[in-house]
Write a protein that holds these residues in place. Structure first.
Motif, short mmCIF file in Angstrom:
data_model
loop_
_atom_site.label_atom_id
_atom_site.label_comp_id
_atom_site.label_asym_id
_atom_site.label_seq_id
_atom_site.Cartn_x
_atom_site.Cartn_y
_atom_site.Cartn_z
N VAL B 82 36.79 45.05 36.58
CA VAL B 82 37.13 46.16 37.47
C VAL B 82 36.79 45.85 38.93
O VAL B 82 37.40 46.40 39.84
N SER B 83 35.83 44.96 39.17
CA SER B 83 35.44 44.73 40.56
C SER B 83 36.55 44.07 41.36
O SER B 83 36.52 44.08 42.59
N MET B 86 38.18 47.17 42.63
CA MET B 86 37.23 48.00 43.36
C MET B 86 36.88 47.37 44.71
O MET B 86 36.33 48.04 45.58
N GLY B 87 37.16 46.12 44.86
CA GLY B 87 37.02 45.50 46.17
C GLY B 87 35.86 44.54 46.31
O GLY B 87 35.73 43.87 47.32
N GLY B 88 35.02 44.47 45.29
CA GLY B 88 33.83 43.63 45.41
C GLY B 88 34.04 42.18 44.98
O GLY B 88 33.28 41.31 45.33
N GLU B 89 35.08 41.98 44.18
CA GLU B 89 35.43 40.63 43.72
C GLU B 89 34.45 40.04 42.70
O GLU B 89 34.84 39.30 41.82
N THR B 90 33.18 40.32 42.83
CA THR B 90 32.20 39.81 41.86
C THR B 90 31.28 40.94 41.42
O THR B 90 31.29 42.02 42.01
N THR B 91 30.50 40.68 40.37
CA THR B 91 29.44 41.61 39.99
C THR B 91 28.22 40.79 39.57
O THR B 91 28.35 39.60 39.28
N PRO B 92 27.05 41.42 39.52
CA PRO B 92 25.86 40.69 39.13
C PRO B 92 25.72 40.57 37.62
O PRO B 92 24.64 40.26 37.14
N GLN B 122 47.31 52.19 38.92
CA GLN B 122 46.11 52.52 39.69
C GLN B 122 45.39 53.71 39.07
O GLN B 122 44.17 53.68 38.90
N LEU B 126 41.56 53.48 37.54
CA LEU B 126 40.47 54.28 38.09
C LEU B 126 39.86 55.19 37.04
O LEU B 126 38.64 55.33 36.95
N THR B 129 37.75 53.16 34.85
CA THR B 129 36.49 52.81 35.52
C THR B 129 35.50 53.97 35.46
O THR B 129 34.30 53.76 35.26
N GLN B 130 36.00 55.16 35.59
CA GLN B 130 35.07 56.28 35.46
C GLN B 130 34.48 56.37 34.06
O GLN B 130 33.29 56.64 33.88
#
Lengths: 237, 237
Positions: B82-83, B86-92, B122, B126, B129-130
DNA sequence: CGGGTTCTGTTCGACACCGCACAGATCTTC
DNA sequence: GAAGATCTGTGCGGTGTCGAACAGAACCCG
């Protein structure tokens, strides 16, 4: 102490280009946020989305037996009510004011209209939501693996990052509700941290004396969340 | 047993209108997902987004000391990565195949283009994601308050909901990694549940005998998550 | 079939947190 | 400043999970 409030004290609102600010700011309603005020109840329709400036809001899940646990905390770096633009309209959690202050709110429909413009606001909201996801995920990990002492420090730091001062007004009972532990457990954790000289405690007031010390005492979870917020939402005062 | 794979085995892809399907489906790449395969490493750039059909993927956070905890599980009801939108491209966190099977993947840029059309895809992404957020939040709560027995049942049910059969292939060691507990703890929980006649266990295979019994034995967390997924992503076969 | 590997079950003390009960301290209010 | 309310500190036994060590069972493969 600034005598005039400014929506730009909220980082998301501050990050908007002038053009978007001029369209949106007139629609914002300045809203006082008294301690303990419930913004949304679990499962209830949300009417507004809130951009805190000086207030802090906790997202809590309250169990059937009344026990609770904090899922995430939101301050002037973010927004309360992401499910409005995510499309679900409600969530199974409760949003409650953890530290009194101010917020600017926007009626749900206006927020949705703005989101659909697919402009800078949409981008900011989605990136913030991803940061929020990271915070929740890390809360889950922390609940599983780390000691109450560490979690207490993490909670303290997360709250502190969202406040202009180094003091927060909060009873041990309330902190216990947030962390989902017994009040006595908080007494002990706070006592340990105070004896280490990192905080000063007096009946409902915690003053942080040694921030670096707290960071050293907490688990990696705090740093992971902080780093992810900084990465996703760069902000310069 | 269908001899041909179909992207519509993934609920999100199935929910698309014909028009969108015709545009997207030709771009999907059928991808085998062997047990243990790592789709994304923590912090690494994601190249594709994955729509599982028969595979199940765990989102895990791995701590500095090597301990781990599952944050969420994704099967044919959702999407891994999902990232990307969501715009972050990565996650931890890390995405690992928990149950072997198939997925359809889409190169990241194509997915982002599709997201920007602001069409049905879209909206679906979304809302999904929720639902994922709810799952993570509930994992946090469950880790805080509920017994290993209850968590084991919850985990079993969440996995089962994403599988076509009532049997899953999984050693106690792996389950322990997911739940973030000791292997011995899983031995005990599984033993309890087996003695209650709800499952049958044999060396890496768990067969569920009494689903309703499991639901009765688990905590409210399972139902909260299930209900929220059903609400946000209604699906009919 | 036999040997090696992997997985599962059991035991034991240690420890963190729980639940409860109650004493003491601090603030508020009149 | 006294009375009352609220908040904080401490002690106790109970319980669930941890960490480590080891035995036994099931499977795989030569």
């Amino acid at each position: 102490m600034p005598e005039t409030q400014d929506p730009r004290q909220n980082h998301l609102l501050a990050a908007l280009p002038v053009e978007d600010r001029e369209r949106l700011f007139p629609k914002l309603e300045e809203t006082p946020m008294p301690l303990g005020h419930v913004l949304y109840e679990s499962g209830a329709q949300m009417r507004h989305i809130y951009f805190p400036t000086t207030a802090i809001v906790s997202l809590l899940y309250v169990m059937e037996d009344g026990a609770s646990a904090e899922i995430a905390v939101v301050g002037n770096e973010g927004v309360v009510g992401v499910s409005l633009f995510m499309g679900g309209e409600t969530t199974p959690s409760r949003a409650v004011v953890q530290s009194a202050g101010l917020a600017y709110r926007l009626p749900g429909q206006l927020l949705k209209d703005e989101f659909l413009r697919a402009g800078p606001m949409q981008r900011l909201l989605l990136r913030y939501t991803q940061a929020l996801i990271t915070q929740m995920a890390q809360t889950a990990v922390c609940n599983r693996h780390h000691s109450l002492d560490q979690q207490f420090c993490r909670w303290l730091l997360l709250s502190l990052d969202r406040l202009p001062t180094n003091e927060l007004v909060m009873t041990q009972e309330l902190i216990a509700n947030m962390l989902g532990v017994r009040r006595e457990g908080v007494t002990e954790a706070a006592g340990n941290v105070q004896r280490a000289g990192l905080i000063e405690y007096r009946r409902g007031h915690i003053a942080v004396l040694d921030r670096a010390g707290l960071e050293a005492r907490t688990c990696e979870c705090y740093a992971v969340v902080k780093k992810e917020f900084d990465r996703l939402l760069p902000y310069t005062d």
